[in-house]
Structures are given as structure tokens and as C-alpha cells.
Design a protein around this motif. Sequence first.
Motif, PDB file in Angstrom:
ATOM      1  N   GLY A  39       0.848  -1.527   0.365  1.00 18.70           N
ATOM      2  CA  GLY A  39      -0.118   0.139   0.227  1.00 18.70           C
ATOM      3  C   GLY A  39       0.763   1.003  -0.181  1.00 18.70           C
ATOM      4  O   GLY A  39       1.854   0.875  -0.603  1.00 18.70           O
ATOM      5  N   THR A  40       0.216   2.599   0.765  1.00 16.08           N
ATOM      6  CA  THR A  40       0.779   3.419   0.706  1.00 16.08           C
ATOM      7  C   THR A  40       0.882   4.229   2.146  1.00 16.08           C
ATOM      8  O   THR A  40      -0.171   3.531   2.489  1.00 16.08           O
ATOM      9  CB  THR A  40      -0.069   4.815  -0.258  1.00 16.08           C
ATOM     10  N   ARG A  41       1.779   4.873   2.604  1.00 12.42           N
ATOM     11  CA  ARG A  41       1.676   5.484   3.673  1.00 12.42           C
ATOM     12  C   ARG A  41       2.544   6.585   2.803  1.00 12.42           C
ATOM     13  O   ARG A  41       3.559   6.941   3.017  1.00 12.42           O
ATOM     14  CB  ARG A  41       2.693   4.941   4.918  1.00 12.42           C
ATOM     15  N   ALA A  42       1.823   8.408   3.838  1.00 12.20           N
ATOM     16  CA  ALA A  42       2.506   8.625   4.276  1.00 12.20           C
ATOM     17  C   ALA A  42       3.714   9.397   4.829  1.00 12.20           C
ATOM     18  O   ALA A  42       3.243   8.525   5.965  1.00 12.20           O
ATOM     19  CB  ALA A  42       1.421   9.900   4.213  1.00 12.20           C
ATOM     20  N   TYR A  43       4.183  10.365   5.395  1.00 10.30           N
ATOM     21  CA  TYR A  43       5.323  10.623   5.792  1.00 10.30           C
ATOM     22  C   TYR A  43       5.668  11.807   6.142  1.00 10.30           C
ATOM     23  O   TYR A  43       5.644  12.749   4.926  1.00 10.30           O
ATOM     24  CB  TYR A  43       6.693   9.250   6.259  1.00 10.30           C
ATOM     25  N   LYS A  44       6.421  12.765   6.983  1.00 10.69           N
ATOM     26  CA  LYS A  44       7.119  13.594   7.334  1.00 10.69           C
ATOM     27  C   LYS A  44       8.557  13.909   7.446  1.00 10.69           C
ATOM     28  O   LYS A  44       9.217  13.082   8.247  1.00 10.69           O
ATOM     29  CB  LYS A  44       6.215  14.803   7.969  1.00 10.69           C
ATOM     30  N   LEU A  45       9.457  13.799   6.896  1.00 18.68           N
ATOM     31  CA  LEU A  45      10.600  14.113   7.433  1.00 18.68           C
ATOM     32  C   LEU A  45      11.221  15.955   7.612  1.00 18.68           C
ATOM     33  O   LEU A  45      11.390  16.843   7.243  1.00 18.68           O
ATOM     34  CB  LEU A  45      11.567  13.721   5.809  1.00 18.68           C
ATOM     35  N   TYR A  46      12.021  15.514   8.963  1.00 19.53           N
ATOM     36  CA  TYR A  46      13.104  16.440   9.336  1.00 19.53           C
ATOM     37  C   TYR A  46      14.498  16.770   8.640  1.00 19.53           C
ATOM     38  O   TYR A  46      15.209  15.628   9.069  1.00 19.53           O
ATOM     39  CB  TYR A  46      13.018  16.484  10.422  1.00 19.53           C
ATOM     40  N   VAL A  47      14.503  17.494   7.465  1.00 17.41           N
ATOM     41  CA  VAL A  47      15.993  17.558   7.297  1.00 17.41           C
ATOM     42  C   VAL A  47      16.643  18.776   7.963  1.00 17.41           C
ATOM     43  O   VAL A  47      16.516  19.369   8.234  1.00 17.41           O
ATOM     44  CB  VAL A  47      15.903  17.809   5.870  1.00 17.41           C
ATOM     45  N   PRO A  48      17.893  18.228   9.031  1.00 16.90           N
ATOM     46  CA  PRO A  48      18.058  19.346   9.679  1.00 16.90           C
ATOM     47  C   PRO A  48      19.323  20.199   9.052  1.00 16.90           C
ATOM     48  O   PRO A  48      20.044  19.885   7.926  1.00 16.90           O
ATOM     49  CB  PRO A  48      18.543  18.892  10.699  1.00 16.90           C
ATOM     50  N   ALA A  49      19.393  21.555   9.525  1.00 19.65           N
ATOM     51  CA  ALA A  49      20.128  22.672   8.490  1.00 19.65           C
ATOM     52  C   ALA A  49      21.828  21.968   9.327  1.00 19.65           C
ATOM     53  O   ALA A  49      22.446  22.406   8.286  1.00 19.65           O
ATOM     54  CB  ALA A  49      19.810  23.761   9.222  1.00 19.65           C
ATOM     55  N   ASN A  50      21.447  21.902  10.337  1.00 25.86           N
ATOM     56  CA  ASN A  50      22.989  21.263  11.394  1.00 25.86           C
ATOM     57  C   ASN A  50      23.738  19.828  10.309  1.00 25.86           C
ATOM     58  O   ASN A  50      23.596  18.994  11.391  1.00 25.86           O
ATOM     59  CB  ASN A  50      23.357  21.372  12.644  1.00 25.86           C
TER      60      ASN A  50
END
Length: 422
Positions: free
Chosen positions: A149-160
Motif C-alpha cells: 500500500g501507501t503511507r505518508a510521512y514527514k521528514l525533518y532535514v536538519p540545517a546542521n
Amino acid sequence: MPHSRQTGFPPGMGEVARLTRAGRLAEATGLIQRLLRGEDAAASPPPNSPDPTVLEGEFERLDPAPHEPASHEPAHRSDAPGRGPATGSSKTGLPRTGLPRTGLGQTLRGLAARLRPAGLQGGRHAGPPAEPLPDGASFTAASYTGPAGTRAYKLYVPANRGDGLRPLVVMLHGCTQSPDDFAAGTRMNALAERHGVFVAYPEQPATANAQRCWNWFKPEDQRRGHGEPDLLAGITRRIMRDHPVDPDRVYIAGLSAGGAAAAIMGAAYPDLYAAVGVHSGLPAGAAHDLPSALAAMRQGSRALPDTPRTDRRPPTIIFHGDRDTVVHPQNGDRVAAQAIAAASGLGTEVQHGEAPGRRAYSRTLHTDPAGRTLCEQWTIHGAGHAWAGGSPAGSYTDPQGPDATMEMMRFFLDHRLSAAAD
């Protein structure tokens, strides 16, 4: 509210019990909603009440509020669902599903708490406001599609994040929560920025589970290459492919149903995750259907569940409140037992502590002969079912607890996948 002498329930709750025993769960849920609105139990359901012909799955209807505080514990945010008056009786007959003797009353209390008008996250209202991001950081939505199936997700990409490969932490939210809510409550993004770590938050949709719980109790969602484990591993690998992630430093953690799912992922994919964090969760294989899930939650797993035979179990850090009334604290012990089951010659040390203004805790360390900690178990004294040391900006947090986010990150960064093979 006076109690009926005959049933031990408030007026109308006896009918809820009858409907629950008969398996008419949607009707029981609709009746609780009407009772909470002060309507007569015999009144016709309003037009927007749950359709009794539609069941999105038994467990979704019966699962108690995922972070319902213990009766002696205050809720840690003003809109958190509170516990209603006791409505069950230990003398109530067992339903035919094999639930524990106290399961019916506790389940009804959980339903009532969950259906109160305010205080539930994960799609029931807009959720916490977004915090400003550091310049150069991002917190964006994406999705992954695989055979399951399909799953949404959020991704945090750090500046550091420097020029080299960086660690990745996968965070699995609890029932009724969302990625934004879970990120706000755990403050994981802020800590990830400090250490230059990517953080992924997969999202369980209501189409997969009405309460947005990960389906840790279903056999098809407990195995490598199948169901939700395949989707979560796919999200992890997609991020590793598209971003400069160090394959030796990939970790997974979760809360409640998310903690149970994280334990499953560690057991199913020990070659992918270098360490696992389980907060207020259950061991892999703790249940195989609704009755066994409720029994494990209420009473704790009675036996060490079977897991895939492997020479390696990922190092595991565990947090559990000793007054958790939603997921029995014994489950934390079973998670620890799984983590060290394949090891030998381990040393054990128990430490006790209490930071100023915070709860006391016991911390048990299991270390191998080389001095590596394979399991770190935190028992938080007086705590219920909530993320320890979390922010009130998110749901189901306990700001008085030790900082589980900081301790998990410290534990994770101490472990590498390649080191385990040495």
C-alpha cells in the motif's frame, strides 16, 4: 451520576455492555456518545452517529484512549481526555471473546474517555502550531508506495548536517496522533538539529486503523516483507536512498502502538536498524488478534513471544511508567527480555535517580562482556501512559518525566550497525 444496583453501571451503560458482548461494537460506541451528550439511552441515534453496519475493525473500536492518564494522575495538557467514573465491576461476567475479567469495564471507560468532545489529536482537530524552523532546515511531507500500500510521512532535514553521512531516526506515533503532533510532543526535531540527525515520522491513516494505531496485533503486520513492516522498511530505505544517511546509524522508536510496532521492526529487520526505542509499548508478537491484544495490554504478556530466529537483536532502550493503566508495565519487562534473549554473559546494573522537579526512576542496564549496553530499561515511578519529559505542545506527554527524547538520542548515537557484527 448514580449507579444502578443491578448492573454496577451508570444508567445506560448496562445496554452498552450488552451490545459489546454481542459484538455490536459500533452501536455500543454510538450509545456511549449519546450518553455523554446527556441523551436518553433509548433515544434514536442522531443522524451523524456511527453506522452500526460499518465496522472498521474490532480493535479500533475497543482500543482504550492510547494515553489515558491513571486515575490518580492529572492530565498534562488542559484538553487531555480525563478518566470518567468507574463504570465496570469485577463481578461482571466475561464476554465470550476470552477477555480478562476486568476487561469489559476498563474498555468501556476507555471508550467513554476517548469519545469526550475535546482533547484528541490525530485528525480530530488541527493539531499543534508548527514551530519556526532553523534557517536551512525543512520539515516536509512525502509518501511511499509499496506492495502493501501507501503511507505518508514527514521528514525533518536538519540545517546542521555537515558534509558527511548523517544518522536517521524513524519515529512511530501513538494512536490518534499525527506526525506533527508527535514531533511537537517529543521535541525530537530540536534535538535532531543539535546532533545533525534526519527524523522521519510515518503516518498511519484512518483508512488502515480507525484510531490511527499501528496494527501491531495483526499477524500480517508482524512479519518481514509483509504489511506495515514492509511499508515502514520501505520508507526507511527510500530516505536512505534519497538523502545522505549513514546506513550504520539508522534507528526506530515509537510510543504505545508505535512502540509495539518499533519492537516488531527491530525483530524483523535487525539488519536495517542499529537500535530500537520502545516507549510504553509491547514486545513483538505479544498478540495475534483482538482478545489477545486486550489481554496483553491489560495484564501484560504472560510468556516471551516468539520472534524470528536471528543471531542479532538490536540494542533496545525502553521507557514505561509503573502506573500505566493502558499498557501494563509488565510489557516493558517483556520487551527487555526479548532484547537480551539471544545474548549471554551479560552484566546487570540497576541505577536510581530523580532530577529536581521530575519523577523518580529506576534504570536497568544490561551490558555484554565488551561493555556494550544491549538493553537499557527505564521504569518511571508514578508515571502513566505518556511520553516522558515531553512538551505540552503535543498530546499525551508527561513533562515531569525524565527526558526520554534526550536519553533515546544518546542511546542511539552510542550504537552502530557494523559494531554489532564485530
